[in-house]
Design a protein around this motif. Structure first.
Motif, PDB file in Angstrom:
ATOM      1  N   GLY A  79       0.776  -1.227   0.000  1.00  0.00           N
ATOM      2  CA  GLY A  79       0.000   0.000   0.000  1.00  0.00           C
ATOM      3  C   GLY A  79       0.810   1.281   0.000  1.00  0.00           C
ATOM      4  N   LYS A  80       2.123   1.182  -0.175  1.00  0.00           N
ATOM      5  CA  LYS A  80       2.938   2.401  -0.215  1.00  0.00           C
ATOM      6  C   LYS A  80       2.550   3.248  -1.425  1.00  0.00           C
ATOM      7  N   VAL A  81       2.514   4.561  -1.222  1.00  0.00           N
ATOM      8  CA  VAL A  81       2.225   5.506  -2.293  1.00  0.00           C
ATOM      9  C   VAL A  81       3.208   6.672  -2.199  1.00  0.00           C
ATOM     10  N   LEU A  82       3.253   7.473  -3.243  1.00  0.00           N
ATOM     11  CA  LEU A  82       4.089   8.668  -3.213  1.00  0.00           C
ATOM     12  C   LEU A  82       3.419   9.730  -2.356  1.00  0.00           C
ATOM     13  N   ASN A  83       4.188  10.409  -1.579  1.00  0.00           N
ATOM     14  CA  ASN A  83       3.683  11.511  -0.762  1.00  0.00           C
ATOM     15  C   ASN A  83       4.229  12.830  -1.285  1.00  0.00           C
ATOM     16  N   SER A  84       4.135  13.000  -2.586  1.00  0.00           N
ATOM     17  CA  SER A  84       4.683  14.200  -3.206  1.00  0.00           C
ATOM     18  C   SER A  84       3.682  15.357  -3.106  1.00  0.00           C
ATOM     19  N   THR A  85       4.196  16.535  -3.291  1.00  0.00           N
ATOM     20  CA  THR A  85       3.371  17.745  -3.267  1.00  0.00           C
ATOM     21  C   THR A  85       3.531  18.468  -4.594  1.00  0.00           C
ATOM     22  N   ASP A  86       2.871  19.609  -4.722  1.00  0.00           N
ATOM     23  CA  ASP A  86       2.998  20.386  -5.953  1.00  0.00           C
ATOM     24  C   ASP A  86       4.393  20.991  -6.118  1.00  0.00           C
ATOM     25  N   LYS A  87       5.223  20.879  -5.095  1.00  0.00           N
ATOM     26  CA  LYS A  87       6.607  21.367  -5.156  1.00  0.00           C
ATOM     27  C   LYS A  87       7.575  20.311  -5.685  1.00  0.00           C
ATOM     28  N   ASP A  88       7.103  19.067  -5.803  1.00  0.00           N
ATOM     29  CA  ASP A  88       7.952  17.960  -6.238  1.00  0.00           C
ATOM     30  C   ASP A  88       7.828  17.724  -7.742  1.00  0.00           C
ATOM     31  N   HIS A  89       8.872  17.138  -8.282  1.00  0.00           N
ATOM     32  CA  HIS A  89       8.877  16.704  -9.673  1.00  0.00           C
ATOM     33  C   HIS A  89       9.040  15.187  -9.654  1.00  0.00           C
ATOM     34  N   VAL A  90       8.069  14.484 -10.194  1.00  0.00           N
ATOM     35  CA  VAL A  90       8.106  13.025 -10.210  1.00  0.00           C
ATOM     36  C   VAL A  90       8.415  12.570 -11.630  1.00  0.00           C
TER      37      VAL A  90
END
Length: 81
Positions: free
Chosen positions: A55-66
């Motif tokens: 169940g791991k997911v990315l915890n990125s924000t609008d400041k991150d580049h994926v």
């Protein structure tokens, strides 16, 4: 030289087998932990299904580049979006 290397040795798998699906892939990218966990729990209840996930997911924000690099080897029943 004919050396063999186990690339999986020591690598934890967050998603494998049937849990590698378009739905779970998008859940991971969107950071939808509830949906990912629900899918993992459903899968773990069915002993006939090979696969699993945590169940791991990315915890990125609008400041991150994926950056997503997707490599396919032409297998059938692979992720198709």
């Amino acid at each position: 030289p004919n050396e063999k290397c186990n690339v999986n040795q020591g690598c934890a798998k967050d998603y494998f087998g049937a849990s590698v699906s378009p739905e779970n892939f998008l859940n991971v990218l969107k950071g939808d932990a509830e949906a990912a966990k629900r899918n993992c729990e459903t899968m773990s209840k069915d002993p006939a299904v090979f696969g699993g996930c945590n169940g791991k997911v990315l915890n990125s924000t609008d400041k991150d580049h994926v950056f997503v690099a997707f490599f396919d080897h032409g297998g059938v029943h692979m992720i198709g979006m």
